[in-house]
Design a protein around this motif. Structure first.
Motif, mmCIF file in Angstrom:
data_model
loop_
_atom_site.group_PDB
_atom_site.id
_atom_site.type_symbol
_atom_site.label_atom_id
_atom_site.label_comp_id
_atom_site.label_asym_id
_atom_site.label_seq_id
_atom_site.Cartn_x
_atom_site.Cartn_y
_atom_site.Cartn_z
ATOM 1 N N ASP A 1 6.879 -5.034 -3.724
ATOM 2 C CA ASP A 1 6.029 -3.574 -3.720
ATOM 3 C C ASP A 1 5.108 -3.396 -5.059
ATOM 4 O O ASP A 1 4.744 -2.336 -5.382
ATOM 5 N N ARG B 1 1.789 -4.522 -4.927
ATOM 6 C CA ARG B 1 0.499 -4.339 -4.032
ATOM 7 C C ARG B 1 -0.484 -5.022 -4.603
ATOM 8 O O ARG B 1 -1.562 -4.624 -4.946
ATOM 9 N N TRP C 1 -2.550 3.785 -1.372
ATOM 10 C CA TRP C 1 -1.409 2.918 -1.473
ATOM 11 C C TRP C 1 -1.795 1.457 -2.282
ATOM 12 O O TRP C 1 -0.867 1.177 -3.026
ATOM 13 N N ARG D 1 -1.271 2.593 -5.742
ATOM 14 C CA ARG D 1 -0.119 3.056 -5.978
ATOM 15 C C ARG D 1 0.004 4.571 -6.293
ATOM 16 O O ARG D 1 0.639 4.926 -7.430
#
Length: 630
Positions: free
Chosen positions: A416, A418, A538, A541
């Motif tokens: 996670d 990204r 997203w 973040r």
């Protein structure tokens, strides 16, 4: 009380709290029951695009005095939160939505270039050139710049006056509505065109001899025409004042205001070093940084081979500038390849480029960093919680990035984070599913996904129809489960946020000569809106803070002049932004003098020249983002 947007600066009471919300990403505030009359702003009569699945349709939003969304719902329900000092705005049936998040942009480069406006090597008639230069005069100070401020315009095409064969002469520039010295600098580096005022200041007359290595072009009458070649350009160039830091900050503030007028509330600056951070520091200190900024610290090719030194460099910049309000660190940028269009052909491809006859060549482009090196670099940064942002245009560069991200995950076990790949002009079908499996953001610039000189004449013959059908594979990535995110890459192209969104839907936009495989790769309207809001939030973040219109999230909102969820797709390009909020603070008000000026600057940029032939584009689209294409 009911308010027009121009009556006064909205949310003055919430300004301090809103500004505090600019510092970085966070989690939506805990939901507590709002009390009657506690809203700083209520927008009603709108069509709210919340960006969240399901739920009842909403027409109103209340913003609290802490810069957070207080309530989302129907008009009657939300208007109960208005008190005597609440600003109340009629949405007039238009869309109210999350602000646009730009996941790949170069705003300070846009500011720098705005000091010297560019003709982009376009071919124009004398009348078209006059109109463009008149706009540039307005952009660079207007009447306040008379008579002494130089107008210097970059990327003039010395053979671009139409009809072909028309010769440049200072008389055309002298006819402009100005007394300022005017200079057009050739994109080839060998020619300069000056008006009579500039010639006079330089002391250039019929009697002036040609300097060594240069030539003063003269007409049949023996008088200078205004064109100076090679070393003769210095006779005028040496008189042009260099911009000061204050001028550069002012120029950057103006373009950031234009971004706010476009509805952009968060940006990832994809090319940052100390110079850019110092500019952001100055802008923030002056209260002229309207957006949330995620600076991506650029690493060059040599730095990618030394992860420890690269990490030390990035962390050193973070320590020095982490206190700048509005910035959030945690991203580094690497170029993996160049560009795909002819004649550059430096994007890294799995299969070779073709020649003009369709035969394979020995050229597969340039890969600047190996998968092994990129994996080690990614592991070094992912290990400290930083994310990677890769420029990857060709399918071999995309695979290299994915291989690097996969290797880093094996090394660190971190998830996670990204990590991102930007541009994605070509992605091999075998790699589509890897984005979802690895949690990699697919950051696409879909204003380019149309049939035009770049995607047809400069590309189709050189990659063939099969690869051409896979250009900008937005829907294919979406179907494979990838998180789509959006970016403009401004000023590589003009900032045209809403045409960018339209192009993602119809694959043609306002300027395409046709659509680029819409039956294969177009996106739905809802997917496009989410891509440029929650999707990019997203990537950056900060989806816990922004990207949707939900109670408790930061009030990073835009109110438009139409309902982009229902209007004809072609009408989306012309969308105007009535109001932009960041953290509950108004950063654009279309009814104010500043808002009108920002919108006018945007309109002139959108109406700027576009090259009539690809060969006139020196370096192609990605010249502004730092790619080498010579």
């Amino acid at each position: 009380m009911t308010s027009s947007l121009s009556r006064r600066g909205l949310l003055a009471a919430a300004g301090a709290a809103g500004a505090a919300g600019l510092v970085g990403a966070g989690t939506a505030a805990a939901s507590t029951g709002p009390s009657r009359g506690s809203a700083a702003l209520v927008v009603h009569g709108a069509r709210v695009f919340t960006g969240t699945p399901g739920g009842a349709p909403a027409t109103a939003v209340a913003v609290g005095r802490d810069g957070r969304i207080l309530a989302v719902g129907g008009d009657a329900q939300v208007r109960r939160l208005a008190g005597r000092d609440t600003e109340v705005v009629d949405g007039r049936g238009a869309t109210l939505m999350s602000g646009i998040h730009d996941g790949h942009v170069h705003p300070l480069s846009a500011g720098d270039r705005s000091l010297r406006p560019s003709l982009e090597s376009a071919e124009t008639t004398a009348a078209e050139l006059t109109a463009i230069l008149t706009g540039f005069l307005a952009d660079t100070g207007g009447a306040g710049a008379e008579p002494g401020t130089w107008l210097v315009v970059e990327d003039w095409n010395p053979v671009g006056l139409l009809p072909a064969g028309t010769l440049p002469h200072h008389a055309l520039l002298d006819a402009l509505p100005t007394r300022r010295p005017v200079v057009l600098v050739g994109g080839d580096g060998h020619n300069l065109w000056a008006n009579q005022r500039a010639l006079d200041l330089a002391g250039i007359t019929a009697a002036t001899p040609d300097p060594a290595g240069g030539r003063i072009v003269k007409g049949a009458d023996g008088q200078p025409t205004g064109v100076l070649k090679d070393d003769a350009q210095e006779l005028v160039k040496r008189l042009i004042p260099a911009p000061t830091r204050a001028e550069l900050v002012e120029a950057c503030a103006k373009v950031l205001a234009q971004a706010a007028a476009s509805g952009v509330t968060t940006m990832m600056d994809a090319l940052v070093g100390r110079h850019e951070l110092e500019l952001y520091q100055a802008l923030s200190a002056a209260g002229r940084l309207p957006q949330r900024i995620v600076p991506a610290i650029r690493l060059d090719v040599e730095q990618t081979k030394d992860p420890a030194a690269s990490k030390s460099y990035a962390l050193g910049l973070e320590r020095e500038f982490r206190g700048v309000a509005g910035l959030r660190f945690g991203t580094v940028k690497v170029f993996l390849d160049g560009v795909i269009e002819y004649p550059a052909q430096t994007a890294a491809l799995l299969e070779p480029y073709l020649d003009a006859s369709g035969r394979p060549t020995g050229n597969r482009g340039e890969l600047y960093t190996s998968a092994a090196d990129y994996g080690r670099l990614t592991a070094a940064f992912n290990g400290i919680g930083w994310q990677m942002h890769a420029h990857g245009l060709g399918d071999r560069a995309v695979r290299t990035a994915l291989d690097g991200y996969e290797a880093a995950r094996r090394i660190t076990g971190a998830k996670d984070l990204r990590n991102t790949i930007a541009h994605l002009q070509l992605v091999d079908p075998a790699d589509l599913g890897r984005f979802a499996r690895l949690g990699v953001a697919a950051c696409m610039q879909l204003q380019w996904a149309c049939a035009d000189i770049w995607t047809v004449e400069a590309l189709l013959p050189y990659i063939g129809p099969e690869r051409h059908r896979r250009m900008y594979p937005a829907r294919s990535l979406e179907r494979a489960g990838a998180r789509l995110t959006g970016g403009s890459d401004w000023p590589v192209d003009a900032l045209q946020v809403w045409n960018q969104l339209r192009s993602a839907i119809d694959r043609q936009g306002a300027y395409g000569a046709g659509a680029l495989h819409p039956e294969l790769e177009s996106l739905s309207r809802t997917s496009t809106l989410r891509m440029h809001t929650l999707g990019t939030a997203w990537q950056l973040r900060q989806d816990g803070l922004t990207g949707t219109v939900e109670r408790g999230k930061a009030a990073d909102l835009v109110l438009l002049d139409r309902d982009v969820t229902r209007c004809p797709v072609a009408d989306i390009s012309g969308t105007q932004v009535r109001m932009t909020l960041v953290g509950g603070r108004v950063v654009h008000d279309s009814g104010s003098a500043a808002g009108r000026a920002a919108a006018a600057g945007l309109a002139r940029g959108a109406a700027g020249p576009r090259p009539a032939s690809y060969t006139a584009v020196h370096g192609g689209r990605h010249r502004a983002c730092g790619c080498t294409q010579h």
